[in-house]
Write an enzyme that holds these catalytic residues in place. Structure first.
Site, PDB file in Angstrom:
ATOM      1  N   ARG A 279      85.245  22.287 -18.600  1.00 16.35           N
ATOM      2  CA  ARG A 279      83.862  22.724 -18.761  1.00 16.35           C
ATOM      3  C   ARG A 279      83.754  24.133 -18.210  1.00 16.35           C
ATOM      4  NH1 ARG A 279      79.216  19.983 -19.714  1.00 16.35           N
ATOM      5  NH2 ARG A 279      80.284  18.002 -19.452  1.00 16.35           N
ATOM      6  N   ARG A 393      89.562  23.391 -24.395  1.00 21.35           N
ATOM      7  CA  ARG A 393      89.965  21.989 -24.286  1.00 21.35           C
ATOM      8  C   ARG A 393      91.210  21.696 -25.119  1.00 21.35           C
ATOM      9  NH1 ARG A 393      83.851  19.486 -24.523  1.00 21.35           N
ATOM     10  NH2 ARG A 393      83.241  20.213 -22.460  1.00 21.35           N
TER      11      ARG A 393
END
Length: 425
Positions: A279, A393
């Site tokens: 994140r 990611r």
RNA sequence: GGAGAGAUGGCCGAGAGGCUGAAGGCACCGGUUUGCUAAACCGGCAUAGGGGUAACACCCUAUCACGGGUUCGAAUCCCGUUCUCUCCGCCA
């Protein structure tokens, strides 16, 4: 944004849609208020227009008398009185209209019938691809391998910008370029998308067109002196490309692919996924956007999703496709598929793509229409978008899924021409 | 950053307080004429909202970049904003 006519003609339908999202209790007061406002709105329009009509007649009479050389003073006085009334009625009309707009902007899109009711727990896995390394021991989390291999420099990213800002170095930096080229090339050459390179700073109208404003202003990075915003996704500039335009039906469906950096304040998610690349405030992404007709937008969603899946297959990353339930579907979306890859180092499924059809919800807001045939009335297009894919990611998943016993990382076949080697070591 | 010019329908372009939703042309659609193509001629040709209708018809309102103001009345006058163009400065 919904058509205001829904409030008048299809209140039950609207109510049912909010219920399926589990938002009825929350939104019921708004719906009730809207129903009442709609009556007031028409009343106000009528009163104001009647007064305007009267004023126009008086003005014409004044002109006639003037031409005839007669005195028009009495009429002009009457005109002044009517003018004052118009000002009052106009103000009321604007107040009612403003409140109605506020309500319309707060109502989420209606989901398609096939979308399940309920929240996150009602999401369903519609398919999976590949074999995960779930449960395998000794796979280091990506931040450890990344630092060890010298491809990630998280401490210095934090130093120069703050936590959640990444420095990629050496082959890590080249990996970003390689991913960009692999993905964009594939979508252009194999899937027929037009490539775009777009501004990262956009104005308020653009941010409003795709729905980030006014509701989510706190989530955006802003440059207040110039009233500009850093984009949270390339969806924003790309979907706004045809704002306030009318397309030819022959041009549809149309697909665009754009690489961009994405900026997200992630306000309200403090403490979640703070380590590594899961994140972050700034990441890179290749985004797909499609414009379609209402008739084929559902099929277009499957196509778009398959394009995003292709990239995961090329990267040899096992993934699953989730069909989101109504309560977990984004505000503007009518139906969404999430793509999640498994990252065995952290033992989590990571969302790397979200593919959605927005029906006419965004198009109405951004005023993007098409004309089916010459002479026909323009209708709103249907918009779709999906990431294909979000880099940070993906890089985390690559570093974990393809990690080898000696700590090196195997480079998937498709990336080798772009990265210039078959192993990161 | 400074100085100036501009923004009118799908496009070009007139209009400079009232009879202008807006001349004229191009494009487009329909028709007449025509061996075909072309041309000529006739007609049509904005959008949105409110009312009205079984559905049409029809009526009203708004819209000349955007937002304010002046006025009985604004495409037209005044102020602000945005964008475009030209010149100067600065800059990768």
């Amino acid at each position: 944004m919904h058509d205001i006519r829904l409030l008048r003609d299809q209140m039950d339908h609207l109510r049912e849609g909010m219920r399926r999202r589990g938002k009825l209790a929350e939104l019921q007061p708004l719906l009730d208020r809207a129903e009442q406002l709609e009556r007031e709105r028409r009343e106000a329009i009528r009163a104001a227009e009647d007064a305007q009509s009267q004023r126009n007649r008086i003005s014409q009479d004044v002109a006639q008398r003037r031409r005839a050389g007669e005195d028009a003073e009495a009429l002009m006085a009457e005109g002044r009185a009517v003018g004052a009334r118009i000002a009052e009625l106009e103000a009321r009309r604007q107040a009612v209209d403003g409140e109605m707009q506020d309500i319309l902007l707060q109502l989420p899109n209606l989901t398609l019938d096939e979308v399940a009711e309920g929240g996150e727990e009602a999401n369903t896995v519609v398919r999976t691809w590949g074999t995960t390394r779930e449960g395998e021991q000794g796979i280091a989390p990506h931040w450890e391998v990344g630092e060890a291999l010298g491809v990630l420099d998280l401490p210095r990213g934090a130093k120069i910008s703050g936590s959640g800002f990444i420095v990629y170095r050496g082959l890590g930096a080249r990996l970003v370029r390689a991913l960009m080229n692999l993905m964009v090339d594939t979508h252009v050459e194999e899937h027929g998308y037009e490539e775009l390179w777009v501004p990262l700073l956009v104005n308020r109208a653009t941010m409003t067109g795709t729905g980030q404003l006014p509701k989510f202003e706190d989530d955006m990075y802003a440059v207040p002196d110039d009233d500009l915003f850093l984009i949270p996704t390339a969806e924003v500039p790309v979907t706004n490309l045809y704002r306030d335009e009318i397309l030819d039906a022959a041009e549809l469906p149309r697909g665009f692919v754009a690489f961009s950096a994405c900026f997200r304040r992630e306000a309200g998610s403090a403490g979640k996924d703070t380590r590594g690349l899961l994140r972050v405030h700034e990441f890179d992404k290749v985004e797909l956007v499609r414009y379609a007709t209402p008739e084929n937008s559902r099929a277009e969603l499957d196509l778009l999703t398959s394009h995003a899946e292709t990239m995961l297959q090329r990267l040899e990353l096992p993934y699953r496709v989730l069909k989101l339930a109504a309560g977990d579907t984004g505000f503007s979306s009518a139906m969404t598929f999430d793509l999640e890859v498994f990252a065995p180092g952290v033992g989590k499924w990571l969302e790397v793509s979200s593919c959605s059809v927005f029906t006419d919800f965004q198009a109405r807001r951004a005023n993007i229409r098409f004309r089916a045939a010459a002479g026909e009335k323009p209708r709103f297009v249907h918009t779709l978008n999906g990431s294909a894919l979000a880099f940070s990611r993906i890089i985390a998943a690559l570093l974990e899924q393809h990690q080898q016993a000696d700590g090196s990382v195997r480079v998937p076949e498709a990336l080798r021409p772009y990265l210039g080697r078959d192993t990161l070591r």
